[in-house]
Design an enzyme around this catalytic site. Structure first.
Site, mmCIF file in Angstrom:
data_model
loop_
_atom_site.group_PDB
_atom_site.id
_atom_site.type_symbol
_atom_site.label_atom_id
_atom_site.label_comp_id
_atom_site.label_asym_id
_atom_site.label_seq_id
_atom_site.Cartn_x
_atom_site.Cartn_y
_atom_site.Cartn_z
ATOM 1 N N ARG A 299 0.850 -1.179 0.000
ATOM 2 C CA ARG A 299 0.000 0.000 0.000
ATOM 3 C C ARG A 299 0.890 1.235 0.000
ATOM 4 O O ARG A 299 1.944 1.256 0.643
ATOM 5 C CB ARG A 299 -0.917 0.029 1.228
ATOM 6 C CG ARG A 299 -2.136 -0.894 1.135
ATOM 7 C CD ARG A 299 -3.125 -0.352 0.101
ATOM 8 N NE ARG A 299 -4.358 -1.118 0.037
ATOM 9 C CZ ARG A 299 -4.583 -2.118 -0.799
ATOM 10 N NH1 ARG A 299 -3.613 -2.493 -1.632
ATOM 11 N NH2 ARG A 299 -5.737 -2.730 -0.831
ATOM 12 N N HIS B 114 -0.407 0.830 -10.109
ATOM 13 C CA HIS B 114 -1.117 -0.138 -9.253
ATOM 14 C C HIS B 114 -1.654 -1.304 -10.081
ATOM 15 O O HIS B 114 -2.865 -1.518 -10.198
ATOM 16 C CB HIS B 114 -2.266 0.538 -8.483
ATOM 17 C CG HIS B 114 -2.641 -0.231 -7.251
ATOM 18 N ND1 HIS B 114 -3.239 0.361 -6.162
ATOM 19 C CD2 HIS B 114 -2.516 -1.549 -6.932
ATOM 20 C CE1 HIS B 114 -3.471 -0.559 -5.227
ATOM 21 N NE2 HIS B 114 -3.040 -1.727 -5.680
ATOM 22 N N GLU C 258 -3.989 7.831 -5.221
ATOM 23 C CA GLU C 258 -4.248 7.086 -6.459
ATOM 24 C C GLU C 258 -5.644 7.439 -6.987
ATOM 25 O O GLU C 258 -6.580 7.490 -6.198
ATOM 26 C CB GLU C 258 -4.156 5.581 -6.203
ATOM 27 C CG GLU C 258 -2.781 5.115 -5.761
ATOM 28 C CD GLU C 258 -2.707 3.607 -5.525
ATOM 29 O OE1 GLU C 258 -3.687 2.894 -5.864
ATOM 30 O OE2 GLU C 258 -1.698 3.128 -5.003
#
Length: 324
Positions: A237, A284, A266
């Site tokens: 994360r 990601h 994000e």
């Protein structure tokens, strides 16, 4: 009366089609207009939600008076307010294990890309700079035979460690709350303090869930403990790493490089990270393969249907919700 399923992302219509006779199914789509508006319109009649990448808590779910279960297509569940869900008796499920190998593949791709400077030298080559034999200024570093340090040797961390040990002959260090004697024997792994891991590892991979204890787990002091030639890899994360501290360390070349799949914010359309040659950034994509995303969606659907049919879902995160 049929229960209603609201699919807010990551589920194909074909996957839900077989259940249209038993459930009212609402599938959100950008083609139908504003996604938030679609969500808010369908939420009051939804008994089950399925999807990912949407923050859900008291404010967002205030109108969800019929809601029984949220089936998240993800492993992490820090986007959800567990205390609130528990207080309302709303089940939350996730999709563990399905993406372990795929995420480990990506972690190793970042290890190789940062060590051998692949994106940087790809761009340099395509820009027409390869007019003579390269010199030491373009050299990277080896991966084989180096030391791989994993903070949090869970399922994903174990999969990364296997690749390092058996694929590249790496020495494995790990730190965390729980010692893993069987893995120590199988992988030749050594259980050490985090300080020792940071100081001895050539590649440092935090692979931990986001909790109050792991937020900014890697910050100024931890980066200072790493080798100057050390490389940080983050596929867990974004908030696990203090991004500002990392940028400063990379700018000062206090560490060699970083490979990042996750970020504090994000999506991330612009960042100082993008201007640094010694960082590899991807958006990601830890689980972003067709095979894995389909498997995750299928697992989430199974969890959802079990919950709606009065069964204990396979991957229930908050058993406390059923005690309300």
């Amino acid at each position: 009366m049929k229960k209603t399923i609201l699919a807010f992302s990551r589920v194909s219509p074909s996957m839900l089609e077989p259940y249209a006779d038993k459930y009212d199914i609402v599938i959100m789509s950008p083609e139908l207009g504003d996604m938030d508006a679609q969500f808010e319109a369908a939420l009051p009649r939804a008994h089950g939600l399925i999807g990912g990448n949407r923050r859900l808590g008291e404010v967002e779910l205030a109108s969800a008076t019929n809601l029984e279960i949220i089936s998240s297509i993800s492993v992490g569940y820090d986007n959800y307010d567990l205390s609130y869900l528990n207080s309302r008796g709303i089940m939350l499920t996730n999709t563990p294990d399905v993406l372990n190998e795929t995420t480990a593949d990506l972690a190793f791709a970042l290890i190789l890309a940062t060590a051998r400077r692949i994106p940087e030298l790809d761009a340099w080559t395509k820009d027409g700079n390869w007019t003579k034999t390269i010199d030491a200024s373009h050299f990277g570093c080896d991966v084989h035979g180096k030391t791989l340090g994993i903070i949090g040797l869970g399922k994903i961390g174990e999969a990364i460690a296997r690749r390092g040990r058996f694929g590249f002959g790496m020495d494995i260090l790990y730190s965390g709350k729980t010692r893993k004697p069987k893995l120590e024997q199988e992988l030749g792994a050594r259980f050490v303090t985090q300080e020792t891991l940071l100081g001895e590892s050539d590649f440092v991979c935090p692979v931990v869930p986001l909790t109050p204890n792991t937020r900014n787990l890697i910050s100024n002091s931890e980066l200072a403990q790493m080798k100057p030639e050390g490389i940080l890899i983050n596929v867990s994360r974004g908030q696990v790493v203090d991004e500002e501290a990392l940028i400063k360390a990379l700018e000062a070349k206090a560490i060699r490089a970083a490979g990042l799949d996750v970020y504090v914010k994000e999506p991330l359309p612009d960042s100082r990270l993008f201007k640094l040659k010694n960082v590899v950034t991807v958006p990601h994509i830890g689980s972003a393969t067709n095979e894995t995303r389909n498997a995750m969606a299928q697992r989430a659907l199974e969890n959802l249907l079990m919950g709606l049919e009065g069964q204990w879902p396979r991957d229930l995160v908050n058993s406390q919700a059923l005690r309300q």
